[in-house]
Design an enzyme around this catalytic site. Structure first.
Site, PDB file in Angstrom:
ATOM      1  CD  GLU A 131      -2.788   1.315   0.159  1.00 22.23           C
ATOM      2  OE1 GLU A 131      -3.634   0.440  -0.032  1.00 22.23           O
ATOM      3  OE2 GLU A 131      -2.659   2.314  -0.592  1.00 22.23           O
ATOM      4  CE  LYS A 207       5.535   8.028  -5.393  1.00 16.08           C
ATOM      5  NZ  LYS A 207       5.720   9.414  -4.936  1.00 16.08           N
TER       6      LYS A 207
HETATM    7  N1  HSE Z   1      10.141  11.941  -3.363  1.00 10.48           N
HETATM    8  C1  HSE Z   1       8.775  11.545  -3.306  1.00 10.48           C
HETATM    9  C2  HSE Z   1       7.883  12.778  -3.416  1.00 10.48           C
HETATM   10  C3  HSE Z   1       8.406  10.854  -2.008  1.00 10.48           C
HETATM   11  O1  HSE Z   1       8.367  13.915  -3.433  1.00 10.48           O
HETATM   12  O2  HSE Z   1       6.669  12.603  -3.498  1.00 10.48           O
HETATM   13  C4  HSE Z   1       8.534   9.392  -2.045  1.00 10.48           C
HETATM   14  O3  HSE Z   1       7.703   8.820  -3.018  1.00 10.48           O
END
Ligand code: HSE
Ligand code: NAP
Length: 431
Positions: A131, A207
């Protein structure tokens, strides 16, 4: 599994691992009630065992040998919070081979070698859940896999990176440049040592690949996602967007149409009235459209120890409950490799700024180029005069390829001094 408790082996005790360890210990009573069994943090592997950590565990629980944790017969669940591919992937596969379920927040691994790791978990008949890998503390993977299992998701649009959202928010609110906002982000510690994964959209693309795979039951990897970063967004783009009633956001957009998926990450104009336009600073949000459920939005902190650790511990509770009751988490739901629509064929709308000569006939020459490529113009206006004359146009939907060909032709017109800015327009009713 011990009759009395589920024992957790934690790999990595940095931002995420340390917070997960703290939460597991501090919320032990609630976790026992929710899991139906006590959950004990038994061992922690780190690189440097001499570093001070905010985790109260006896000295013998700590090791620098992660392999000894994944093969330890007294460990029931492994939490991987090291990150990256090597050695995280091999450690996770070794945990499965020892019959242990794994919880991870590792988006890099999932968006590249995810299928291999999920297949190994299925083969070993153990849970593998993640998750925290998208949106930090925001519940999004479980809702997509479970709550929306009866629906067909048609579209996902998300602000998936906190650092870039902070930078664009500062530019929007101060009128400053990208460089100034990046420096502020660095001062506040929001930016990684090497900010390129955030700034150039790699983190958001990883993502989006994970979300698309789950939402569309297909295998989408990070390399399938068309990706552009935010370093070319200028203060002028932002002020022009404001004048037209838009914000500029780094968006991850994934859609399925006629069985083909498009997935892309880029800075885009978004109407100020769209719910994602109100997502400020380091916050993340995912806007989901389902055939039956309609529009849904998930909002929260996409990074940081507390939020991400909370999501990791939520997964540990699910695994512990399954170990205690003999249940299984939802595994891989991908039917096979996705049919991906190339970006050139993706329907998009554009905002275009051209520096032009200020004399009769210029508008009709420019409009002629759009017409030749069968792109209809939704609005156009001239700003400035003489040497400062610019044309700002917003197009109706046409393919990316038609737009790119138009921009190339416009750049070759004698009356067009330069194509100053081209940004997609998302979040309007037009598709
Ligand atoms: N570096 C990422 C961000 C956080 O700035 O959203 C980790 O996924
Ligand atoms: P981090 O702060 O750099 O922590 C990494 C940890 O792994 C450190 O404790 C390090 O040990 C340990 N480690 C490294 N190599 C090791 C090895 N070979 N054996 C044992 N331990 C090892 O990383 P993080 O920010 O917590 O990120 C962890 C994961 O969570 C990544 O996959 C990341 O993408 C994901 N994630 C992070 C966030 C966030 O907000 N940070 C949000 C969502 C997802 P030492 O402490 O001794 O150096």
């Amino acid at each position: 599994v011990s009759a009395e408790r589920v024992r957790v082996g934690l790999l990595g005790c940095g931002t995420v691992g340390e917070a997960a360890a703290r939460i597991l210990i501090a919320n032990g009573d609630e976790i026992r009630r929710r899991a139906g069994t006590p959950v004990q943090l038994a061992r922690v592997a780190v690189q440097d065992t001499s570093k001070a950590r905010g985790v109260d565990l006896p000295a013998e629980s700590w090791t620098s040998d992660a392999w000894s944790v994944v093969t330890d017969p007294d460990i029931d669940v492994v939490v991987e919070a090291i990150g990256g591919i090597d050695p995280a992937k091999a450690l996770i596969l070794a945990a499965f081979a020892s019959g242990k379920p794994v919880v991870t927040a590792n988006k890099e691994l999932l968006s590249t070698h995810g299928q291999e790791v999920m297949d190994a978990a299925d083969q070993a008949e153990v849970d593998f859940i993640f998750e925290a890998s998208v949106g930090g503390g925001i519940p999004i993977i479980r809702p997509l896999k479970e709550s929306l299992a009866g629906d067909r998701v048609t579209r996902i649009m998300g602000i998936l990176n906190g650092t870039t959202n902070f930078i664009l928010t500062r530019m929007s609110e101060t009128g400053g440049s990208f460089e100034e906002a990046l420096a502020e982000s660095e001062r506040l510690g929001y930016t990684e040592l090497d900010p390129s994964a955030d700034i150039e959209g790699y983190d958001a693309a990883a993502k989006l690949a994970i979300l698309s795979s789950i939402a569309f039951n297909a295998r989408v990897v990070a390399g399938d996602v068309h990706r552009e970063g935010i370093s070319t967004v200028s203060a002028r783009d932002i002020s022009a967007a404001h004048e037209l009633g838009y914000e500029i956001k780094l968006l991850g957009v994934a859609e399925i149409q006629d069985g083909a998926i498009t997935a892309r990450v880029y800075p885009a104009m978004l109407p100020k009235t769209h719910p994602l336009a109100a997502v400020r600073d380091v916050f993340n949000a995912v806007f989901v459209e389902g055939e039956e459920s309609g529009e849904l939005m998930f909002f929260g902190r996409g990074a940081g120890g507390g939020p991400t650790g909370s999501a990791v511990v939520g997964d540990v509770v699910e695994v512990a409950r399954n170990l205690a009751t003999g249940g299984r988490a939802v595994g891989c739901t991908c039917a096979g490799y996705a049919k991906l629509r190339p970006q050139e064929e993706t329907p998009v709308r554009y905002y275009v700024v051209l520096s032009v000569a200020d004399r009769p006939g210029v508008l009709s020459e420019v409009a002629g180029v759009f017409a030749r490529h069968e792109i209809s113009i939704a609005s156009v206006r001239q700003e400035g005069q003489g040497d400062q004359a610019t044309l700002v146009a917003i197009t109706h939907t046409a393919s990316e390829g038609q737009h790119q060909a138009t921009f190339a032709n416009l750049g070759g017109l004698a009356v067009v001094k330069s194509v100053d800015s081209t940004l997609r327009v998302e979040g309007t009713d037009e598709r």
